[in-house]
Design an enzyme around this catalytic site. Structure first.
Site, PDB file in Angstrom:
ATOM      1  N   SER A 267      36.258  -2.653  -9.442  1.00 56.27           N
ATOM      2  CA  SER A 267      37.364  -3.468  -8.949  1.00 56.27           C
ATOM      3  C   SER A 267      36.872  -4.721  -8.219  1.00 56.27           C
ATOM      4  CB  SER A 267      38.265  -2.604  -8.059  1.00 56.27           C
ATOM      5  OG  SER A 267      39.474  -3.256  -7.757  1.00 56.27           O
TER       6      SER A 267
ATOM      7  N   ASP B 237      29.171 -15.939 -13.224  1.00 55.66           N
ATOM      8  CA  ASP B 237      29.753 -17.095 -13.922  1.00 55.66           C
ATOM      9  C   ASP B 237      29.232 -18.409 -13.356  1.00 55.66           C
ATOM     10  OD1 ASP B 237      31.248 -15.580 -15.667  1.00 55.66           O
ATOM     11  OD2 ASP B 237      33.115 -15.702 -14.503  1.00 55.66           O
TER      12      ASP B 237
ATOM     13  N   LYS C 146      36.858  -1.971 -14.126  1.00 53.49           N
ATOM     14  CA  LYS C 146      38.259  -2.076 -13.696  1.00 53.49           C
ATOM     15  C   LYS C 146      38.556  -3.520 -13.304  1.00 53.49           C
ATOM     16  CE  LYS C 146      41.697  -0.226 -10.451  1.00 53.49           C
ATOM     17  NZ  LYS C 146      42.197  -1.533  -9.974  1.00 53.49           N
TER      18      LYS C 146
END
Length: 340
Positions: free
Chosen positions: A118, A129, A143
């Site tokens: 999560s 990224d 998740k």
């Protein structure tokens, strides 16, 4: 016990900082403090000690507040979009870091494993990224959805239903839903074949990508390939990691396939005893330590002096670090990043 904490680690070349984040806690969710505030305190103390690199440990971090994950991500990225959420109507909302500046701008390694889920996955995905840190460990839980609780009865809130309302996507438009965040450097972990994951859940939403209208500048355009290859070579040649891989193969044979057990007292007893002995042997393997010079920060030494509970807690924390091969590898990785 559910607050982040830090240690100093002296490598052969550099003074490094280590921060463990147990969850992305928030006082909005009943905690006495926010992770973002506590982390800022730890970072400031580590910077005063002159650390050259930092390890952020998210292993076994099951998540927590998404908004804390966004604020903490912003501590390491100057400004810009961090993630995109999309609801069932395909409406998108971009989550941004609105605060210019960074709390820390040096080399970073983020540790994850199959129990990182999560909010912790979101944090790791954002830093990946932006090319802000190298991710080390095992593939995360998978998740990338947000849930909300709704009462089943308008007059009472004793019975609730949890409904998935949004899915998270990276600023590139990709999602880590179902399959998790893939580390830059993967290490074998004991019992990893027995980990639960989102993809093992029968009703898990699938992984997909979307088109996003976000523009961002990566924190670094440095090519980490030579450093990653050097780390992978160390891992392949590590006797400890080789032993983990061998044990996992035995686990797959022992627990990953159907087997026949004679349903008599002797048959069941023999099977249970054999399994217990194997786990005892593997548990002893968990106790193997690595040559790390771990130092407690001055601020914590003052607290420990008259608090037996904290003394016990910090002793256990140091042991958890001493016996973690991924932390030992992260130290070597940081030394390589610092001298790149």
């Amino acid at each position: 016990e559910n607050t982040c904490f830090s240690f100093l680690i002296q490598s052969e070349k550099n003074m490094l900082g280590y921060i463990y984040i147990p969850s992305f806690y928030s006082n909005l969710e009943g905690s006495s403090s926010n992770l973002s505030n506590d982390l800022a305190i730890e970072l400031n103390h580590l910077k005063r000690q002159g650390v050259k690199g930092i390890i952020i440990d998210l292993q076994n971090n099951g998540g927590g507040s998404i908004y804390e994950a966004i604020k903490v991500s912003g501590s390491f990225i100057d400004v810009g979009p961090l993630a995109v959420v999309q609801n069932n109507l395909m409406e998108q909302n971009t989550l941004k870091d609105f605060n210019r500046g960074l709390l820390y701008d040096g080399p970073m390694v983020v540790l994850v494993n199959g129990y990182s889920a999560s909010a912790s996955e979101l944090f790791a995905a954002i830093l990946k990224d932006y090319n802000r840190a190298l991710i080390l460990g095992q593939q995360t839980f998978g998740k990338a959805t947000m849930q909300s609780l709704f009462p089943l009865n308008d007059r009472e809130e004793t019975d609730m239903v949890k409904v998935t309302i949004e899915k998270f996507f990276g600023i590139t438009g990709d999602s880590h839903q179902k399959y998790g965040v893939l580390p830059d450097i993967t290490t074998p972990a004991l019992f990893s074949t027995l980990y639960g994951s989102e993809k093992k859940l029968p009703n898990a939403l699938g992984k997909d990508s979307i088109s996003v209208n976000t523009r961002f500048e990566k924190y670094s355009h440095f090519d980490y390939s030579p450093i990653i290859e050097k780390a992978q070579k160390r891992i392949r040649e590590s006797g400890h990691y080789q032993q983990i891989s061998s044990i996992n193969k035995i686990i797959d044979i022992k627990f990953g396939q159907n087997k026949e057990v004679l349903l008599t007292f002797e048959g069941v007893y023999e099977d249970v005893t054999r399994g217990t002995e194997m786990f005892k042997e593997w548990s002893d393997f968990y106790e193997n330590t690595f040559p790390m010079q771990i130092k407690i920060l001055d601020k914590d030494l003052q607290k420990l002096e008259y608090d037996p509970f904290l003394q016990t807690l910090f002793t256990q924390r140091q042991k958890d670090i001493d016996t973690n091969p991924d932390i030992f590898e992260a130290i070597h990785l940081l030394d390589d990043l610092i001298t790149k």
